[in-house]
Design an enzyme around this catalytic site. Structure first.
Site, PDB file in Angstrom:
ATOM      1  N   ALA A   1       0.734   1.871   0.429  1.00 51.68           N
ATOM      2  CA  ALA A   1       1.555   1.815  -0.770  1.00 51.68           C
ATOM      3  C   ALA A   1       2.998   2.115  -0.377  1.00 51.68           C
ATOM      4  O   ALA A   1       3.261   2.740   0.655  1.00 51.68           O
ATOM      5  CB  ALA A   1       1.054   2.817  -1.802  1.00 51.68           C
TER       6      ALA A   1
ATOM      7  N   GLY B   1      -3.222   2.367   1.150  1.00 54.67           N
ATOM      8  CA  GLY B   1      -3.571   1.328   0.182  1.00 54.67           C
ATOM      9  C   GLY B   1      -4.089   0.063   0.825  1.00 54.67           C
ATOM     10  O   GLY B   1      -4.846  -0.686   0.204  1.00 54.67           O
TER      11      GLY B   1
ATOM     12  N   GLU C   1      -7.651   0.739   1.461  1.00 59.32           N
ATOM     13  CA  GLU C   1      -8.312   0.799   0.151  1.00 59.32           C
ATOM     14  C   GLU C   1      -8.505  -0.592  -0.459  1.00 59.32           C
ATOM     15  O   GLU C   1      -9.568  -0.869  -1.030  1.00 59.32           O
ATOM     16  CB  GLU C   1      -7.491   1.693  -0.786  1.00 59.32           C
TER      17      GLU C   1
ATOM     18  N   GLU D   1      -2.915   9.716   3.932  1.00 52.62           N
ATOM     19  CA  GLU D   1      -2.206  10.283   2.790  1.00 52.62           C
ATOM     20  C   GLU D   1      -1.973  11.792   2.884  1.00 52.62           C
ATOM     21  O   GLU D   1      -0.922  12.289   2.464  1.00 52.62           O
ATOM     22  CB  GLU D   1      -2.964   9.964   1.485  1.00 52.62           C
TER      23      GLU D   1
END
Length: 276
Positions: free
Chosen positions: A63, A108, A111, A131
């Site tokens: 992200a 992300g 994910e 993260e």
């Protein structure tokens, strides 16, 4: 669309996250465009999707940290929900989705690959949930899907340590289905790049899926996804319903009639053994 490319070749659609200068990092605009692209897929003609990232270096590097760095608690939760809503749409999309992972699949990126049905990666792929090193948790389903795909213990290890893993280890722990390498000639020269070999493998698999009866494939995806969320007794009921729904369809009638016709022709070709 500024950051999403979508093309269709026969019954296979390919979605490319096209933010190469930012290593295809996910910001709000990318998520919105991906959501709109999924809504626009013609499910009457497209039978399988491939999701990939532009360029050779990165599938999705994560992200967008620049966007996340100034978020409040409420804004952070809302950003997590935006990502989760899109990824859940991808996960429950009626047709199969193959992630073709090249280079970085971090945060992300890891994910979104886990939201796909099948993951194929090039041998330069790198997976991870980094993260906690940024002071946050995985926010787009990483704490949930990774534990379901590999094991709770392995997921906790990868998430708690923020350690990245290469393609070979991702394959060993069951995070990816297949690893693809570049093709080289006898002189050691690359004749097919890792990315091109990856996309060829993904398209071959997608074409194989697209050849199957589409209603049956969709019902299989639905049965697996929904069955994993309940106990076995409930899962079997889900399967029975979706199994029954296949009957009286054109796919079922044609498929079984074709099988029986081939079986009949095969039997007619058998020459009885005669004693001399």
């Amino acid at each position: 669309m500024d950051y999403i490319l979508y093309e269709v070749n026969g019954a296979v659609g390919t979605i490319t996250i096209n933010r190469e200068k930012a290593l295809n990092a996910l910001n709000s605009q990318v998520l919105d465009e991906l959501n709109a692209t999924l809504d626009a897929v013609d499910l009457d003609t497209v039978r399988c999707l491939i999701l990939t990232g532009a360029g050779e270096k990165s599938f999705v590097a994560g992200a967008d940290i620049g966007e996340m760095s100034t978020l409040s608690k409420a804004e952070g939760e809302a950003f997590g929900k935006k990502g989760n809503d899109v990824f859940r749409k991808l996960e429950t999309f009626p047709i199969p989705v193959i992630a073709a992972v090249n280079g970085f699949a971090l945060g992300g990126g890891c994910e979104i690959s886990m939201s796909c049905d099948i993951r194929i990666c090039s041998d330069n792929a790198v997976f991870g949930q980094p993260e906690v090193g940024l002071g946050i948790t995985p926010g787009f389903g990483g704490t949930q899907r990774l534990a379901r795909l590999v094991s709770p213990g392995m997921a906790k290890q990868l998430i708690y340590t923020a350690r990245n893993i290469k393609a070979a280890e991702a394959y060993r722990i069951g995070l990816v289905n297949q690893v693809v390498s570049a093709e080289v000639n006898e002189a050691g020269e690359v004749v097919v790049s890792a990315k091109d070999a990856l996309m060829a493998a993904a398209n071959k698999m997608a074409a194989g899926i697209a050849m199957q009866a589409p209603i049956a494939v969709r019902n299989c995806k639905k049965a697996i996804n929904e069955g994993l969320q309940v106990d076995m007794d409930q899962a079997i009921v889900i399967e029975e319903k979706l199994f029954g729904d296949c009957f009286e369809t054109e796919d079922q009638r044609a498929g079984m009639a074709n099988f029986l016709e081939k079986d009949k022709e095969k039997k007619l070709k058998v020459v009885p053994f005669k004693n001399c």
